[in-house]
Enzyme design. Structure first.
Site, PDB file in Angstrom:
ATOM      1  N   TRP A 325       3.452   3.712  -1.452  1.00 47.11           N
ATOM      2  CA  TRP A 325       2.935   3.946  -2.812  1.00 47.11           C
ATOM      3  C   TRP A 325       2.685   2.600  -3.505  1.00 47.11           C
ATOM      4  O   TRP A 325       1.737   2.462  -4.277  1.00 47.11           O
ATOM      5  CB  TRP A 325       3.969   4.765  -3.609  1.00 47.11           C
ATOM      6  CG  TRP A 325       3.596   4.990  -5.042  1.00 47.11           C
ATOM      7  CD1 TRP A 325       2.864   6.027  -5.550  1.00 47.11           C
ATOM      8  CD2 TRP A 325       3.938   4.167  -6.171  1.00 47.11           C
ATOM      9  NE1 TRP A 325       2.729   5.898  -6.908  1.00 47.11           N
ATOM     10  CE2 TRP A 325       3.377   4.762  -7.313  1.00 47.11           C
ATOM     11  CE3 TRP A 325       4.659   2.986  -6.326  1.00 47.11           C
ATOM     12  CZ2 TRP A 325       3.515   4.228  -8.590  1.00 47.11           C
ATOM     13  CZ3 TRP A 325       4.792   2.448  -7.590  1.00 47.11           C
ATOM     14  CH2 TRP A 325       4.232   3.056  -8.698  1.00 47.11           C
ATOM     15  N   HIS A 326       3.523   1.605  -3.196  1.00 49.74           N
ATOM     16  CA  HIS A 326       3.381   0.313  -3.872  1.00 49.74           C
ATOM     17  C   HIS A 326       2.139  -0.448  -3.440  1.00 49.74           C
ATOM     18  O   HIS A 326       1.643  -1.286  -4.189  1.00 49.74           O
ATOM     19  CB  HIS A 326       4.629  -0.561  -3.626  1.00 49.74           C
ATOM     20  CG  HIS A 326       5.805  -0.107  -4.428  1.00 49.74           C
ATOM     21  ND1 HIS A 326       6.661   0.862  -3.988  1.00 49.74           N
ATOM     22  CD2 HIS A 326       6.251  -0.482  -5.644  1.00 49.74           C
ATOM     23  CE1 HIS A 326       7.588   1.061  -4.908  1.00 49.74           C
ATOM     24  NE2 HIS A 326       7.365   0.269  -5.922  1.00 49.74           N
ATOM     25  N   GLY A 327       1.659  -0.192  -2.247  1.00 52.32           N
ATOM     26  CA  GLY A 327       0.449  -0.896  -1.849  1.00 52.32           C
ATOM     27  C   GLY A 327       0.095  -0.685  -0.406  1.00 52.32           C
ATOM     28  O   GLY A 327       0.929  -0.276   0.411  1.00 52.32           O
ATOM     29  N   PHE A 483      -0.126  -1.531  -8.502  1.00 53.64           N
ATOM     30  CA  PHE A 483       0.361  -0.444  -7.650  1.00 53.64           C
ATOM     31  C   PHE A 483      -0.254   0.898  -8.026  1.00 53.64           C
ATOM     32  O   PHE A 483      -0.971   1.035  -8.920  1.00 53.64           O
ATOM     33  CB  PHE A 483       1.880  -0.358  -7.700  1.00 53.64           C
ATOM     34  CG  PHE A 483       2.553  -1.624  -7.233  1.00 53.64           C
ATOM     35  CD1 PHE A 483       1.977  -2.378  -6.220  1.00 53.64           C
ATOM     36  CD2 PHE A 483       3.714  -2.075  -7.808  1.00 53.64           C
ATOM     37  CE1 PHE A 483       2.574  -3.548  -5.788  1.00 53.64           C
ATOM     38  CE2 PHE A 483       4.320  -3.239  -7.393  1.00 53.64           C
ATOM     39  CZ  PHE A 483       3.740  -3.975  -6.387  1.00 53.64           C
TER      40      PHE A 483
END
Lengths: 483, 345
Positions: A325-327, A483
């Site tokens: 999800w962060h990247g 993000f």
């Protein structure tokens, strides 16, 4: 628009005055003002991406209404999947398209097949991961019959685009935030003062702690091959405080700003670096995302019920998805997996809920055992952040290899050591205040509330003057915007 | 509600006053004290050297110097801090004036040239120090706005400029506050009053009457180890004004050609001067793709000089000039010995 910009410093009082002094009697007008000002706030970056938010808002509003009317389970499922596909489709395209293309090409060439596919020059819309998750929770909750869909389109638009938390959270649930748009907001003097205090502390965290740490973390991480192990440890520590100051600072400003408008957002950080184990850390770090994954992914997968393998599978899934999800980078996936590895022993030995309370509650100092556990947890977290910050896996491994080399025992050296020492003093001050306020919702929530007014004001002025004199005003973006 | 609103305003007003007062009186870049540049210009126009000066507006100083000086030089240097050490001793047969300003952009060069033109002091020869950032739209330089009216007159624009915005915005700038507060004690105790001197080499940097600069003692006398450290730390960070040099600015190139044409129409002999980077810095420029435009700038200038039969001194590449670290003060500024080598080659 950045919270730490002059633009926002002008924008906020204008919206505040219009909201409370001009249209304070009509809820609908107040909501409309929130929608318009949120669109201006977002469009300040790139007005083109407003269309995504508006599209997402319209789709989920009508899907919500259709879910209410529809009794046929197959059709309800179809409606839910429509919402999921559209929202996750946008997210997948803008955030992960190039990642998947690159990895498919690499995977095929590994097996001897050369394929050609073009990556696209895609701009990632700011905050897309945040508002997508917020709208998804709305559709899912209606599908699960936990929430009645709203018939007030303006209120729903305000819920999706509410500017304090639009681009970097906290990710609010419709069950908590949406009803607040139906009710008349009464101005609370104490609530607003408290909001201002939280904004002030958030600005301190962002401008003094995070942005100053960022300068050294960037210097050391970007030139890691030139530094000794001891310097690289410092680099990792600077990043540890950068990311916490940056993101929790943003959350504080978001929550404080919401309070100025009579809204209550959920706490997003609860002093995570004072955790005694990783399970506690994850109950205190980015709470709105952790609970989102818990409710919409972990529990539907079976949670911690079932056999050992199911627990292991679910734990890895939730942490890896959280990392992803962060990247779109393998470093985030490894970071997630590493946290799963930290967490699993606690889950399997059923000790993941050992530390529910606040550390050293009612005491000034922790016990030796608590201090030891806290340092171990902190060390594990710092180690995991190396993967989070590194440019790629190879960079992270080289970074770690240098840390565990004999150069770890040399004196750290990097350009600007003296200035960095001032930043270290501020980190110590920051930790002290955070420790003192760890039983509150934010560090200075109760600090000095019983002091005489002049002393209270002296404290505010001191903090503001520290920000003015030692802050980093190069308008650094908040890390979590990406993000 | 009103109580909260008024209390917040009451809390903010003293801070706003503090911000404005420190920025106005500390005035790190001397934006609000034009008298300071006048005092420096007076000393230099009287033929003296001046030291103990700091953070003045170099563009305004050029305006004062060119407008009020009686001397018309044979040679004028236009360029940045990288050409600021070129002095009259290098050209014993002619009179020289060095009008370089730090971080000079094409707009700076045009504005200063226009100043000479309007004051009817155009020289016989102009040596233009060209930096790679001259053709970088993202060079982040806006100091030319101090004398922007000359630029707009050169390009025949009716725009009068936005000096008000540029200058007075700084009164409310927090980063300007951080620089200005450090200057405040010096302002209060009068420690930055310009001093007349006969010596070229002083503790503080010295501006000579030919417009050239002599570095301060600490910078000038640094050992090779210190210089190597300076170069190493420069290489680690962002390279001055050439980060985000994504495209070669065609607009700046057109301005550059217009400037050259105007000089030629005024029968001015033109020479180019490319100041080298320190070897370690050039190595990075050469190795990293993001600095490709720096290399392209030099190629384009060389071709232009050949096509137009203009003399070009130097190169961004120190190896071409056989200059090692000993010829540098830091990552991007050559010593006087380096400049002599380039001019005499």
């Amino acid at each position: 628009m950045l919270f730490n910009s002059i633009d926002f410093a002008l924008f906020l009082p204008i919206v505040f005055v219009l909201y409370w002094f001009v249209i304070n009697k009509k809820i609908k007008l107040q909501n409309l003002l929130i929608v318009l000002s949120s669109y201006i706030f977002y469009g300040w970056w790139d007005w083109r991406f407003l269309s995504l938010i508006i599209f997402s808002t319209v789709i989920d509003y009508f899907i919500g209404l259709s879910l209410l009317k529809q009794e046929n389970e197959t059709k309800r499922k179809l409606l839910l999947w429509t919402s999921l596909l559209i929202n996750l489709g946008f997210l997948g395209f803008f955030k992960y398209y190039n990642f998947f293309i690159d990895n498919f090409i690499t995977a095929f060439s590994f097996f001897g097949t050369e394929i050609t596919a073009n990556t696209l020059n895609i701009i990632l819309p700011v905050g897309i991961s945040f508002y997508t998750f917020q709208t998804l929770s709305y559709s899912i909750d209606i599908y699960r019959r936990k929430l009645e869909p709203t018939t007030d389109f303006i209120a729903f638009s305000a819920f999706v685009s509410f500017f304090p938390q639009l681009v970097a959270g906290p990710i609010e649930r419709a069950t908590h935030l949406l009803p607040q748009f139906y009710k008349k907001r009464n101005f609370s003097y104490h609530g607003a003062v408290d909001g201002m205090r939280q904004i002030l502390w958030g600005l301190f965290k962002k401008i003094v702690i995070a942005d100053n740490c960022a300068a050294y973390a960037n210097l050391i991480f970007n030139n890691s091959a030139d530094y000794s192990g001891s310097t690289l440890v410092l680099g990792a520590l600077f990043f540890t405080f950068q990311i916490y100051g940056d993101f929790s600072g943003y959350s504080d400003i978001a929550i404080g700003t919401s309070r100025l408008f009579g809204f209550d957002l959920k706490q997003n950080f609860a002093f995570p670096y004072f955790s005694r184990d990783i399970a506690e850390f994850w109950r205190r770090w980015h709470i709105s995302l952790s609970t989102w994954f818990r409710d919409y992914l972990y529990i539907p997968l079976g949670g911690s019920r079932g056999g050992t393998w199911m627990k292991i599978r679910n734990t890895f899934i939730i942490f890896i998805v959280s990392g992803f999800w962060h990247g779109a980078n393998w470093t985030y996936i490894i970071w997630g997996a590493l946290n799963a590895i930290y967490f699993l022993p606690l889950l399997l030995t059923k000790s993941n809920r050992n530390n529910i309370d606040v550390i050293a509650q009612g005491n000034c100092f922790p016990t030796i055992k608590e201090l030891f556990l806290m340092l171990i947890t902190f060390g594990l977290t710092v180690f995991a952040w190396i993967f989070f910050r590194a440019n790629n896996i190879e960079h992270a491994l080289d970074y770690i290899a240098e840390i565990v080399s004999p150069s770890l025992f040399t004196i750290p050296m990097f350009v600007g050591m003296f200035d960095a020492f001032i930043t270290v003093i501020f980190i110590a001050f920051f930790l002290l205040i955070e420790w003192k306020g760890r039983e509150s919702k934010y560090a200075i929530a109760t600090l000095g509330v019983n002091w005489r007014k002049p002393v209270q004001y002296a404290m505010y002025y001191c903090l503001i003057i520290i920000i003015m004199c030692y802050g980093n005003f190069s308008e650094n973006q908040f890390i979590y915007f990406q993000f | 509600m009103k109580k909260f609103f008024y209390k917040t305003i009451a809390l903010c007003i003293p801070l706003l006053i503090l911000l404005v007062l420190v920025n106005y009186f500390g005035d790190a870049a001397r934006l609000f004290g034009n008298d300071y540049e006048k005092r420096i210009a007076q000393i230099l126009n009287d033929g003296h050297y001046v030291t103990n000066i700091g953070n003045y507006d170099e563009r305004l100083l050029q305006k004062e110097l060119i407008s009020n000086s009686n001397i018309k030089s044979d040679i004028v240097i236009l360029g940045s801090s990288r050409t600021m050490l070129i002095n009259a001793e290098l050209f014993p047969e002619s009179s020289l004036y060095n009008s370089s300003v730090s971080g000079a952009t094409i707009e700076d060069m045009i504005s200063i040239y226009q100043l000479y033109k309007e004051n009817k002091k155009l020289p016989l020869k102009i040596i233009i120090g060209i930096d790679p950032w001259t053709f970088n739209d993202n060079n982040g330089q806006n100091r030319w706005l101090s004398i922007e009216e000359y630029y707009y007159r050169f390009i025949n624009s009716s725009k009068n400029g936005s000096l008000f915005n540029f200058k007075y915005k700084e009164l409310f700038s927090l980063s300007y506050f951080q620089s200005s507060i450090k200057m405040l004690p010096n302002v209060i105790f009068g420690d930055i009053n310009p001093q007349v001197t006969k010596e070229k080499h002083n503790k503080m940097f010295t501006k000579l009457s030919d417009g050239s600069l002599v570095y301060d003692e600490l910078y000038r006398t640094a050992s090779i180890e210190i210089i190597n450290n300076r170069i190493a730390s420069y290489v680690e960070g962002n390279l001055y004004s050439v980060e985000n040099f994504d495209d070669f600015s065609e607009n700046n190139w057109r301005l550059f050609e217009k400037l050259i044409l105007d000089m030629q129409n005024n029968e001015i002999d033109i020479e180019f001067f490319l100041a080298p980077y320190a070897p370690l810095v050039y190595k990075r420029i050469n190795n990293e793709n993001k600095y490709a435009m720096v290399l392209r700038t030099e190629n384009k200038l060389r071709n232009y000089a050949i096509t137009n039969s203009l003399k070009l001194h130097g190169s961004f590449n120190p190896t071409e000039l056989e200059m090692d670290e000993r010829f540098f003060y830091d990552g991007m500024h050559s010593k006087e010995s380096g400049i002599i080598k380039i001019i005499n080659e």
